[in-house]
Design an enzyme around this catalytic site. Structure first.
Site, PDB file in Angstrom:
ATOM      1  N   SER A  38       0.822  -1.245  -0.031  1.00 19.81           N
ATOM      2  CA  SER A  38       0.019   0.051   0.234  1.00 19.81           C
ATOM      3  C   SER A  38       0.875   1.125  -0.056  1.00 19.81           C
ATOM      4  O   SER A  38       1.969   1.298   0.633  1.00 19.81           O
ATOM      5  CB  SER A  38      -0.966   0.076   1.284  1.00 19.81           C
ATOM      6  OG  SER A  38      -1.657  -1.158   1.328  1.00 19.81           O
TER       7      SER A  38
HETATM    8  N1  SAH Z   1      -0.426  -4.394   4.012  1.00 19.37           N
HETATM    9  C1  SAH Z   1      -0.194  -5.073   2.875  1.00 19.37           C
HETATM   10  C2  SAH Z   1      -1.004  -4.801   1.677  1.00 19.37           C
HETATM   11  C3  SAH Z   1      -0.879  -5.795   0.813  1.00 19.37           C
HETATM   12  S1  SAH Z   1      -2.212  -5.826  -0.374  1.00 19.37           S
HETATM   13  C4  SAH Z   1       1.237  -4.047   2.526  1.00 19.37           C
HETATM   14  O1  SAH Z   1       1.248  -2.854   2.677  1.00 19.37           O
HETATM   15  O2  SAH Z   1       2.392  -4.902   2.042  1.00 19.37           O
HETATM   16  C5  SAH Z   1      -3.552  -6.995   0.481  1.00 19.37           C
HETATM   17  C6  SAH Z   1      -2.986  -8.239   0.741  1.00 19.37           C
HETATM   18  O3  SAH Z   1      -4.324  -8.965   1.165  1.00 19.37           O
HETATM   19  C7  SAH Z   1      -2.478  -9.055  -0.645  1.00 19.37           C
HETATM   20  O4  SAH Z   1      -1.302  -9.588  -0.040  1.00 19.37           O
HETATM   21  C8  SAH Z   1      -3.482 -10.175  -0.587  1.00 19.37           C
HETATM   22  O5  SAH Z   1      -2.705 -11.415  -0.825  1.00 19.37           O
HETATM   23  C9  SAH Z   1      -4.029 -10.333   0.840  1.00 19.37           C
HETATM   24  N2  SAH Z   1      -5.341 -10.917   0.786  1.00 19.37           N
HETATM   25  C10 SAH Z   1      -6.369 -10.801  -0.329  1.00 19.37           C
HETATM   26  N3  SAH Z   1      -7.330 -11.596   0.175  1.00 19.37           N
HETATM   27  C11 SAH Z   1      -7.078 -12.191   1.416  1.00 19.37           C
HETATM   28  C12 SAH Z   1      -7.808 -13.076   2.374  1.00 19.37           C
HETATM   29  N4  SAH Z   1      -9.067 -13.470   2.153  1.00 19.37           N
HETATM   30  N5  SAH Z   1      -7.083 -13.376   3.375  1.00 19.37           N
HETATM   31  C13 SAH Z   1      -5.990 -13.156   3.825  1.00 19.37           C
HETATM   32  N6  SAH Z   1      -4.984 -12.039   2.888  1.00 19.37           N
HETATM   33  C14 SAH Z   1      -5.742 -11.847   1.821  1.00 19.37           C
END
Ligand code: SAH
Length: 213
Positions: free
Chosen positions: A64
């Site tokens: 993000s």
């Molecule tokens: N806070 C993270 C954001 C990553 S984007 C950062 O700053 O790096 C959102 C993340 O949610 C992705 O890694 C994706 O794989 C994960 N995600 C999507 N659906 C999900 C679910 N049902 N359970 C757990 N993680 C999930």
């Protein structure tokens, strides 16, 4: 692990930008100043780590934008010792920020490769967190209830188990789909009720189910 005065300088500049964009909570700004975001981005994007931008991760996911991380963290209204559940560990950057805020962090990631990487990096940096690879839409019942719950992927609708795992008086922050964007929602649990408040508009990668592929 490598940090360098140059990166520290870039972080101070980033913090100044976030302050100008409206982030006020000093603890949030201190955390951003401390966490080496360049170690959480893909090596090819390291030189861009302190620009206020989302960047690509493996598996079609994104780390993000720092503003979004700061905004969500500010909305959580954290106190040291709060038990926080994060859905979507991704790179682990937001996880590290939550640790720096003094929270006891539980984070769930669906994508195994991201989970493995975040686990190894957070350990190397000395963050003590509880990580799990699985479907975060189910929450983490073993450790419930949580003072705060944070979704870092955009939901069509907040999964019901997450509300159940929130403490009385607790806050849940989640981007929820609205037309082409996600509106940041803050829910407070008050007895049988959820008091909802709409905040700014963002764009997130979708919250997926294991079968989405
Ligand atoms: N806070 C993270 C954001 C990553 S984007 C950062 O700053 O790096 C959102 C993340 O949610 C992705 O890694 C994706 O794989 C994960 N995600 C999507 N659906 C999900 C679910 N049902 N359970 C757990 N993680 C999930």
């Amino acid at each position: 692990m490598e940090d360098a005065p140059r990166y520290q300088g870039l972080r101070r500049r980033l913090v100044e930008q976030l302050r100008q964009k409206g982030i006020q909570n000093p603890a949030v700004l201190r955390a951003i100043e401390k966490v080496p975001r360049h170690l959480f981005v893909e090596p090819a994007f390291r030189e861009h780590a302190y620009e206020d931008k989302a960047l690509p991760l493996i598996a079609d996911q994104t780390i993000s934008q720092p503003y979004t991380v700061a905004y969500q963290t500010e909305l959580l209204d954290l106190r040291p010792g709060h038990k926080v559940l994060e859905i979507g560990t991704g790179s682990g950057y937001q996880t590290a920020i939550l640790c720096e805020m003094g929270a006891e962090v539980y984070s769930v990631e669906l994508e195994r490769r991201l989970y493995m990487r975040a686990k190894s990096l957070l350990e190397k940096l000395g963050y003590r967190v509880h990580l799990r690879c699985g479907d975060g839409r189910l929450g983490w019942p073993t450790y419930a209830p949580f003072d705060r719950i944070l979704l870092t992927a955009g939901a069509e609708k907040v999964p019901e188990p997450l509300f159940r795992q929130l403490k009385e008086g607790g806050l849940l922050v989640a981007p929820v789909a609205k037309l082409t964007h996600h509106v940041m929602m803050v829910y407070r649990k008050a007895g049988e009720n959820l008091v909802a408040e709409e905040k700014g508009l963002f764009r997130f990668v979708p919250l997926r189910s294991a079968s989405d592929g």
